[in-house]
Each structure stands twice: as C-alpha cells, then as structure tokens.
Design an enzyme around this catalytic site. Sequence first.
Site, PDB file in Angstrom:
ATOM      1  N   THR A 185      -6.013  -7.999   7.375  1.00  0.00           N
ATOM      2  CA  THR A 185      -5.572  -6.874   6.368  1.00  0.00           C
ATOM      3  C   THR A 185      -5.455  -5.662   6.992  1.00  0.00           C
ATOM      4  O   THR A 185      -6.166  -5.688   7.953  1.00  0.00           O
ATOM      5  CB  THR A 185      -6.639  -6.945   5.015  1.00  0.00           C
ATOM      6  OG1 THR A 185      -7.804  -6.576   5.770  1.00  0.00           O
ATOM      7  CG2 THR A 185      -6.692  -8.247   4.367  1.00  0.00           C
ATOM      8  N   GLU A 330      -4.873 -11.908   1.385  1.00  0.00           N
ATOM      9  CA  GLU A 330      -6.081 -12.815   1.079  1.00  0.00           C
ATOM     10  C   GLU A 330      -5.740 -13.847   0.258  1.00  0.00           C
ATOM     11  O   GLU A 330      -6.355 -14.905  -0.210  1.00  0.00           O
ATOM     12  CB  GLU A 330      -7.105 -12.008   0.462  1.00  0.00           C
ATOM     13  CG  GLU A 330      -7.986 -11.231   1.254  1.00  0.00           C
ATOM     14  CD  GLU A 330      -7.345  -9.659   1.164  1.00  0.00           C
ATOM     15  OE1 GLU A 330      -6.282  -9.509   1.221  1.00  0.00           O
ATOM     16  OE2 GLU A 330      -8.377  -8.610   1.846  1.00  0.00           O
ATOM     17  N   LYS A 439      -9.241   9.737 -12.253  1.00  0.00           N
ATOM     18  CA  LYS A 439      -9.977   9.718 -13.040  1.00  0.00           C
ATOM     19  C   LYS A 439     -10.061  11.145 -13.619  1.00  0.00           C
ATOM     20  O   LYS A 439     -10.788  12.300 -12.985  1.00  0.00           O
ATOM     21  CB  LYS A 439     -11.602   9.380 -12.491  1.00  0.00           C
ATOM     22  CG  LYS A 439     -11.398   7.971 -11.967  1.00  0.00           C
ATOM     23  CD  LYS A 439     -12.861   7.554 -11.354  1.00  0.00           C
ATOM     24  CE  LYS A 439     -12.720   6.132 -10.885  1.00  0.00           C
ATOM     25  NZ  LYS A 439     -12.396   6.045  -9.414  1.00  0.00           N
ATOM     26  N   TRP A 444      -8.920   7.096 -17.147  1.00  0.00           N
ATOM     27  CA  TRP A 444      -7.863   6.872 -15.970  1.00  0.00           C
ATOM     28  C   TRP A 444      -6.417   6.879 -16.194  1.00  0.00           C
ATOM     29  O   TRP A 444      -5.980   6.556 -17.145  1.00  0.00           O
ATOM     30  CB  TRP A 444      -8.339   5.362 -15.729  1.00  0.00           C
ATOM     31  CG  TRP A 444      -9.570   4.824 -15.022  1.00  0.00           C
ATOM     32  CD1 TRP A 444     -10.586   5.701 -15.024  1.00  0.00           C
ATOM     33  CD2 TRP A 444     -10.217   3.509 -14.394  1.00  0.00           C
ATOM     34  NE1 TRP A 444     -11.968   5.234 -14.325  1.00  0.00           N
ATOM     35  CE2 TRP A 444     -11.269   3.914 -14.255  1.00  0.00           C
ATOM     36  CE3 TRP A 444      -9.686   2.325 -14.480  1.00  0.00           C
ATOM     37  CZ2 TRP A 444     -12.300   2.852 -13.671  1.00  0.00           C
ATOM     38  CZ3 TRP A 444     -10.284   1.352 -13.853  1.00  0.00           C
ATOM     39  CH2 TRP A 444     -11.580   1.734 -13.500  1.00  0.00           C
TER      40      TRP A 444
HETATM   41  P1  ADP Z   1      -1.911  -4.705   3.204  1.00  0.00           P
HETATM   42  O1  ADP Z   1      -2.236  -5.299   4.582  1.00  0.00           O
HETATM   43  O2  ADP Z   1      -1.142  -3.494   3.427  1.00  0.00           O
HETATM   44  O3  ADP Z   1      -3.300  -4.464   2.155  1.00  0.00           O
HETATM   45  P2  ADP Z   1      -1.332  -6.534   1.390  1.00  0.00           P
HETATM   46  O4  ADP Z   1       0.092  -7.240   1.104  1.00  0.00           O
HETATM   47  O5  ADP Z   1      -2.509  -7.537   1.581  1.00  0.00           O
HETATM   48  O6  ADP Z   1      -1.375  -5.823   2.620  1.00  0.00           O
HETATM   49  O7  ADP Z   1      -1.461  -5.459   0.297  1.00  0.00           O
HETATM   50  C1  ADP Z   1      -2.054  -6.179  -0.956  1.00  0.00           C
HETATM   51  C2  ADP Z   1      -2.175  -4.932  -1.974  1.00  0.00           C
HETATM   52  O8  ADP Z   1      -0.768  -4.566  -1.829  1.00  0.00           O
HETATM   53  C3  ADP Z   1      -2.539  -5.486  -3.478  1.00  0.00           C
HETATM   54  O9  ADP Z   1      -3.968  -5.508  -3.526  1.00  0.00           O
HETATM   55  C4  ADP Z   1      -1.972  -4.461  -4.340  1.00  0.00           C
HETATM   56  O10 ADP Z   1      -2.578  -3.426  -4.138  1.00  0.00           O
HETATM   57  C5  ADP Z   1      -0.646  -4.094  -3.469  1.00  0.00           C
HETATM   58  N1  ADP Z   1       0.658  -4.831  -3.935  1.00  0.00           N
HETATM   59  C6  ADP Z   1       1.053  -5.815  -3.744  1.00  0.00           C
HETATM   60  N2  ADP Z   1       2.062  -6.196  -4.496  1.00  0.00           N
HETATM   61  C7  ADP Z   1       2.015  -5.378  -5.507  1.00  0.00           C
HETATM   62  C8  ADP Z   1       3.039  -4.935  -6.997  1.00  0.00           C
HETATM   63  N3  ADP Z   1       4.054  -5.860  -7.074  1.00  0.00           N
HETATM   64  N4  ADP Z   1       2.679  -3.865  -7.342  1.00  0.00           N
HETATM   65  C9  ADP Z   1       1.698  -2.977  -7.349  1.00  0.00           C
HETATM   66  N5  ADP Z   1       1.043  -3.309  -5.863  1.00  0.00           N
HETATM   67  C10 ADP Z   1       1.057  -4.379  -5.177  1.00  0.00           C
END
Ligand code: ADP
Length: 546
Positions: A185, A330, A439, A444
């Site tokens: 990640t 994940e 916040k 929120w």
């Molecule tokens: P990184 O390594 O950048 O964290 P990830 O693909 O694992 O890459 O990131 C996951 C996160 O990306 C999610 O937990 C969420 O916050 C955001 N995310 C993914 N897809 C969407 C979506 N369609 N809309 C909003 N947020 C998204």
Amino acid sequence: MLGLMQDWPLLCHGIIDHAAIQHGNREVVTRSIEGPIHRTNYRDVRIRALKVAKRLDREGVKLGDRVATLAWNTWRHLETWYGITGIGAIYHTINPRLFPEQISYIANHAEDRLMFLDTTFVPLMEKLQDRLPTIQRYVILTDAAHMPQTTLRNAVAYEDWIAEVDSDFAWASFDENTACGMCYTSGTTGNPKGVVYSHRSNVLHSMMALMPDAFDLSVQDTIMPVVPFFHANGWTIAFSAPMAGCRLILPGMKLDGASIYELLEGERVTMTAAVPTIWLMLLNHMETNNLKLSTLRRVLIGGSACPRAMIEKFEKNYGVTVAHAWGMTEMNPIGSICAIKPDYDAKDVEKILDVKAKQGAAPFTVEMKIVDDADKALPWDGKKFGRLKVKGVAVAKAYFKGEGGEILDENGFFDTGDVATIDPFGNLQITDRSKDVIKSGGEWISSIDLENLAVGHPKVMEAAVIGIRHPKWDERPLLIVIPKKGESPTREEILGYMDGKIAKWWMPDDVVFVTEIPHTATGKILKTALRDQFKDYTLPTAVAAE
Ligand code: ADP
C-alpha cells in the site's frame, strides 16, 4: 459428509493454460517501451511464461521467493507474472512513481531475489542497487538490440535470458492458498505495508470481476487495462482477460490522452479501466480535437471518486457506459461496482447519473458494513455515514511479516479506513478517507462531494478540498482549484455554481487558485501535502469569527 467432487486447485497459471487451449490465437497487443506496436497471442504468452518459469528455476528461485517487477503494462510483464506464479514464487509489483527511498524500503522488506524492469527504470535502479543486497540479478525487459549499457548486478536482456532454456517445463503444483502476488500500500502515513494475494484469491476475484455487472467481459471483447499492473494488483485484469479469452491491449508507458485515444480507436477497444486522472486527460484530448469513440462501450473507473460530470460526459457525449468501482490494495482490489439495479427507473437519466456517482454494491464474495465509533452497525439509509468494514475471499487478513499487527476485528472484518454511506439498495458511497473528512461543528463534511461538484464547473480542471482550522467551527472547507487552460474563473463564480447543490453549511469558506495539485504514486490527491502547504492559511470567516 464431504462432497465427492474433484480437488482442482484454483491456481493462476491454470488461467493461462486455459487461455492457450481455448483462446490461443487471441491477440495480446502492446505499445512496446521500444516504440512499435507488438503483437502476440495467449498461446505464445504461455510458451514464453513456461520459459520464464524454467529459467527462474535454474536461477534457484524457489516456492515462496519474491520476484520484483518494476514495469509498465506490456506482454513481457504479463509473461513474467505467469512464469513467476508458475513455480510458486511471488510477483512483487513495485510502483515506479514511489520515492526512491520507498522503493528500496519495500524491495528490502520483501527480500526480493530478482527484479524484472523496463529499460526506462535502469538509471533509477543503478542508483539504488547498492542498498538492495537481496536482489541477485536484474533482468531488463528488452532484447539485445535495445539493451542499455548498465552497471546493474548480473544484468541481462530478458530475451537473451529466456533464450537460454526451452519451454519444456511443468508448472509446479501446490495448494491454492499459496502466496502468488504482492503489492505494498502506498502508505501516505507510516511505512508501506505488503499485501500478499493468494492463487485462490486472485482466481476467485478474477471470476467475480468477469460478471456482467462488474467488468462484463466476454470472448467478443477487447480490453485495455490502462491501470498499471503495479497499481493494486492491476485490478486483476492480467488474469480476468485471459480467463474470459478476450483480446488484451497493453498501453506500455504512454498514458497521455492522445496515445490512449490512438489505441482505443486503432485496436477497437470495447472495455477499458483506469483512475479518473487518466480519463480527464482523454476527455480533454477528445474535446479539444473534436473526436468520437467508435468501439468503446464500457469504462471502469476507480481508485479515486469519479465525478458525476465525468460520468455524464462519457455516457451522454460518447455513448460509453461508466462502471464506477471502489476498492483497495488490501482487497485484490475490488470492493464494489456500481450497476443500476431494476429498482431504479432507468428512464430517469439524471437520477441514474446520481446513482452512478456512487461506488455501487458489493459483488458476491464481498461483505460490507458501516459502523459508528462504538463499532455499532449503522443503517443502510444512504444518509448515516460511518467507518466502512469489509470481509471476503479476497480481503487481506494480515500484512506481510505481521506489520501493523492484528488487522481484523473480532468478527473478522477489516477496517478500510474509509468513511461511507450505504443506501437501501446496497449502494456504497465513499464520503472520504477517515483522515480527510472535514469536521465542522461536530458534523462531518465530505471533501469528495465538494471536489466532485466543483469539477462540474466548466472552467475547473481539477479541485481539492481540505479542512482548515477555524476558531468557531473547529474546521471549515477550503476549495483549491486548478482552472482549465485559458480560463480564469472567480471565487464568486465557483461558489455561485455550487450554491443550492449542497447543504448551506457545506459551502467552502474560501477558494484558492493554483497551477498544481500534488498526487500520490497511485494518482490520488495528496491531502497531507496540501494540508502542509496551507497550514498557515487563514480563512476570511476565521478572521470574522475572532
Ligand atoms: P493506495 O496505495 O493509493 O492506498 P489503493 O488503491 O489501495 O491505493 O487505495 C485505496 C483507497 O482509494 C480506498 O481506501 C479509497 O479511499 C480510495 N478509493 C478507491 N476507489 C475509490 C472510489 N471509486 N471512490 C473514492 N475513493 C476510492
């Protein structure tokens, strides 16, 4: 009593075997790093993947060893994935957009034994190699004619390296829960953490992804994953495409609007997938040059929230259906995809667009819930928002080497770190990352909602919203805007456009115009950097309140 059916392990190399037998002639087309378009097919990809496996075996790479790839989407990269998994080793995709220190951290943490890399990344790795004692050899994904001069340890051109063996090799056999791939990640806070996919999770996820309300792929399709293989397991397209037997177009390193458009049209692509920033570039290119799309029918958009205005453009101006998906590294990575259920009136176009701006429902294999701070499940009313938790066949249960400790709650749910609502039809809508939500006076405000609304303004190219300290309300939203080329919108114009479309108290307290918004290695707005940049910013309303 157990069932009396055969034990046929779900192994990733079984997918390329199937593709070679049933869809052997189906093309795999790449815009090569060297330049020209390269054509091969699933039969040959399999043969060469067997050579990769045999050659890795000769190299001493064993079951469970990690093998890094630092590469764009190409046929050679695809072959390495199948070759690596075929001996029970683990492909470890590294995102080249990470900072060099992060790359060396994760390669060392993973203890990668060998690295496959594109020629473009040779200078970077030459600088880093002294810090990477575990990597015994660098295999450059090119042929002898294009092999650069390099000081990389035991460097060899991929074509020469696989030419040392034939393809007479049997895939290894092992349990389907064996580790298969690995992706860290991005870790905007703390060190990156390794997610370890299994053969089983990859195969089941790929089968799920093929469903009509998900990727909707058939043997008639031509898919182009613009999303790189190194971003969240490449959304498993390297597995789902050959599983369905569809043509596969790999865009290499050129991801600008013009290059992507050329491949979409030239290769008659019907389905494609990437993050919103890629589609912003494509839409701009098509608008500027008055272009149309003649074969594309479906685009999968995820990784960040897809603005309603983008969905509207694809659907109304170009006749392309948008599938908005949410997921994370994940989760292999898909957690939800938006498909319009029959409960909605399909003729109500505006309402349907509102729904498509949500991230959609969990497919079979994913369970989800939203909870409050006391971990109590919240109702699915589309209004209450809470922490999003998930469970499923392709959801991590721990990080590599136990980093981060226990990551599941006592009911086996993983906390995604996202805040979301779920509506009565099961459609998830991401409000924010929990650390980005604003916040204000105990309530929120969703920064994502405000950003998506702002980019609907015709003069806005990109928008980001962060919370700024406020003496009365604790935090209030600041809207940061990059105007479109040649446009100079005013604060009043933008706020006027937003007025009436959101609750009054959600309205940003101020608008600032910038030329650049920082992004993470996976194309997300880097909120931590923005918060840092604007940490001394005083809102006009804050002055008034004091
Ligand atoms: P990184 O390594 O950048 O964290 P990830 O693909 O694992 O890459 O990131 C996951 C996160 O990306 C999610 O937990 C969420 O916050 C955001 N995310 C993914 N897809 C969407 C979506 N369609 N809309 C909003 N947020 C998204």
